[in-house]
Design a protein around this motif. Structure first.
Motif, PDB file in Angstrom:
ATOM      1  N   LEU A  52       0.863  -1.168   0.000  1.00 39.72           N
ATOM      2  CA  LEU A  52       0.000   0.000   0.000  1.00 39.72           C
ATOM      3  C   LEU A  52       0.904   1.225   0.000  1.00 39.72           C
ATOM      4  O   LEU A  52       1.933   1.228   0.680  1.00 39.72           O
ATOM      5  CB  LEU A  52      -0.869  -0.023   1.260  1.00 39.72           C
ATOM      6  N   TRP A  53       0.526   2.238  -0.785  1.00 39.30           N
ATOM      7  CA  TRP A  53       1.323   3.460  -0.861  1.00 39.30           C
ATOM      8  C   TRP A  53       0.451   4.668  -0.582  1.00 39.30           C
ATOM      9  O   TRP A  53      -0.723   4.700  -0.944  1.00 39.30           O
ATOM     10  CB  TRP A  53       1.929   3.641  -2.252  1.00 39.30           C
ATOM     11  N   PHE A  54       1.053   5.658   0.047  1.00 39.21           N
ATOM     12  CA  PHE A  54       0.428   6.963   0.219  1.00 39.21           C
ATOM     13  C   PHE A  54       1.531   7.999   0.286  1.00 39.21           C
ATOM     14  O   PHE A  54       2.706   7.670   0.458  1.00 39.21           O
ATOM     15  CB  PHE A  54      -0.467   7.009   1.469  1.00 39.21           C
ATOM     16  N   HIS A  55       1.156   9.248   0.115  1.00 31.82           N
ATOM     17  CA  HIS A  55       2.151  10.311   0.222  1.00 31.82           C
ATOM     18  C   HIS A  55       1.775  11.237   1.367  1.00 31.82           C
ATOM     19  O   HIS A  55       0.636  11.256   1.818  1.00 31.82           O
ATOM     20  CB  HIS A  55       2.303  11.092  -1.091  1.00 31.82           C
ATOM     21  N   CYS A  56       2.757  11.960   1.840  1.00 31.48           N
ATOM     22  CA  CYS A  56       2.535  12.911   2.919  1.00 31.48           C
ATOM     23  C   CYS A  56       3.562  14.026   2.823  1.00 31.48           C
ATOM     24  O   CYS A  56       4.476  13.974   1.994  1.00 31.48           O
ATOM     25  CB  CYS A  56       2.602  12.219   4.286  1.00 31.48           C
ATOM     26  N   ALA A  57       3.403  15.011   3.688  1.00 32.13           N
ATOM     27  CA  ALA A  57       4.354  16.120   3.739  1.00 32.13           C
ATOM     28  C   ALA A  57       5.685  15.630   4.301  1.00 32.13           C
ATOM     29  O   ALA A  57       5.768  14.572   4.932  1.00 32.13           O
ATOM     30  CB  ALA A  57       3.784  17.239   4.605  1.00 32.13           C
ATOM     31  N   ARG A  58       6.689  16.415   4.097  1.00 31.68           N
ATOM     32  CA  ARG A  58       8.030  16.049   4.558  1.00 31.68           C
ATOM     33  C   ARG A  58       8.189  16.162   6.077  1.00 31.68           C
ATOM     34  O   ARG A  58       9.161  15.663   6.633  1.00 31.68           O
ATOM     35  CB  ARG A  58       9.079  16.912   3.867  1.00 31.68           C
ATOM     36  N   THR A  59       7.258  16.815   6.744  1.00 32.05           N
ATOM     37  CA  THR A  59       7.279  16.908   8.203  1.00 32.05           C
ATOM     38  C   THR A  59       5.859  16.746   8.710  1.00 32.05           C
ATOM     39  O   THR A  59       4.904  17.068   8.002  1.00 32.05           O
ATOM     40  CB  THR A  59       7.834  18.266   8.699  1.00 32.05           C
ATOM     41  N   GLY A  60       5.743  16.230   9.928  1.00 30.84           N
ATOM     42  CA  GLY A  60       4.424  16.127  10.528  1.00 30.84           C
ATOM     43  C   GLY A  60       4.289  14.935  11.457  1.00 30.84           C
ATOM     44  O   GLY A  60       5.172  14.064  11.544  1.00 30.84           O
ATOM     45  N   HIS A  61       3.165  14.891  12.142  1.00 21.57           N
ATOM     46  CA  HIS A  61       2.883  13.872  13.151  1.00 21.57           C
ATOM     47  C   HIS A  61       2.942  12.463  12.553  1.00 21.57           C
ATOM     48  O   HIS A  61       3.560  11.555  13.119  1.00 21.57           O
ATOM     49  CB  HIS A  61       1.514  14.164  13.757  1.00 21.57           C
ATOM     50  N   GLU A 144       5.552   3.367   1.813  1.00 18.20           N
ATOM     51  CA  GLU A 144       5.080   2.055   1.363  1.00 18.20           C
ATOM     52  C   GLU A 144       4.820   1.202   2.597  1.00 18.20           C
ATOM     53  O   GLU A 144       5.650   1.152   3.507  1.00 18.20           O
ATOM     54  CB  GLU A 144       6.145   1.390   0.491  1.00 18.20           C
ATOM     55  N   VAL A 145       3.670   0.552   2.621  1.00 19.16           N
ATOM     56  CA  VAL A 145       3.352  -0.366   3.712  1.00 19.16           C
ATOM     57  C   VAL A 145       3.371  -1.780   3.146  1.00 19.16           C
ATOM     58  O   VAL A 145       2.622  -2.091   2.220  1.00 19.16           O
ATOM     59  CB  VAL A 145       1.962  -0.069   4.327  1.00 19.16           C
ATOM     60  N   ALA A 146       4.266  -2.609   3.669  1.00 21.01           N
ATOM     61  CA  ALA A 146       4.301  -4.029   3.309  1.00 21.01           C
ATOM     62  C   ALA A 146       3.275  -4.728   4.196  1.00 21.01           C
ATOM     63  O   ALA A 146       3.420  -4.771   5.424  1.00 21.01           O
ATOM     64  CB  ALA A 146       5.697  -4.602   3.533  1.00 21.01           C
TER      65      ALA A 146
END
Length: 167
Positions: A52-61, A144-146
């Motif tokens: 499973l893939w997702f994107h996020c900001a370079r900083t954060g919780h 990426e989540v394996a």
């Protein structure tokens, strides 16, 4: 290592779980947040072949939590029909457990972002998609989540209605 579902008569098959992930457009990622509190956040995703893939900001919780502890869960709700007179809901959902890693290889990052782009904007032109990817690449992190365990469950009423249709 992972618990068996208590209500075995409501378990979705692997194929049904994969169909839920394919139909879904968002899910909720849960991580080990700050000070021992769980942190759950909705996000868009792409899923293929146990990843499973997702994107996020370079900083954060979310990113801080993943870097601290890569174990995550992700849930997609496929159906949630409230039935007031029965005091219940007719639900169908999938949950997966896995280990997250931040992609570092530029080719892996691009490939994952292309999967996301094709999933959410399949009619877009290749030229426009490439322009957007080039613009966004410096600003995002791709995770990426394996998947280590996948399970799904639906309301007993949905199980019964499906069996009735099969008869």
């Amino acid at each position: 290592m992972f618990r068996d579902m208590r209500r075995k008569d409501q378990v979705l098959s692997r194929e049904e779980c994969l169909a839920v992930l394919d139909r879904g457009t968002s899910g909720v990622l849960a991580v080990h947040g700050d000070d021992g509190y769980p942190y759950a956040v909705p996000l868009s995703y792409a899923y293929e072949d146990g990843k499973l893939w997702f994107h996020c900001a370079r900083t954060g919780h979310k990113l801080d939590a993943i870097l601290r502890d890569p174990k995550v869960t992700f849930c997609v709700v496929d159906r949630d029909q409230v039935v007031p007179l029965e005091y219940t809901t007719y639900f169908r959902s999938v949950i997966l457990f896995g280990k997250a890693r931040v992609l570092e290889d530029p080719a892996e990052v691009r490939a994952a972002l292309e999967k996301l782009a094709l999933r959410y904007a399949p009619e877009d032109s290749e030229a426009h998609r490439e322009a957007i990817l080039e613009r966004e690449l410096p600003a995002v992190v791709v995770v990426e989540v394996a998947v280590e365990h996948l399970s799904g469950k639906e309301a007993i009423e949905l199980v019964r209605s499906r069996h009735a249709l099969e008869l």
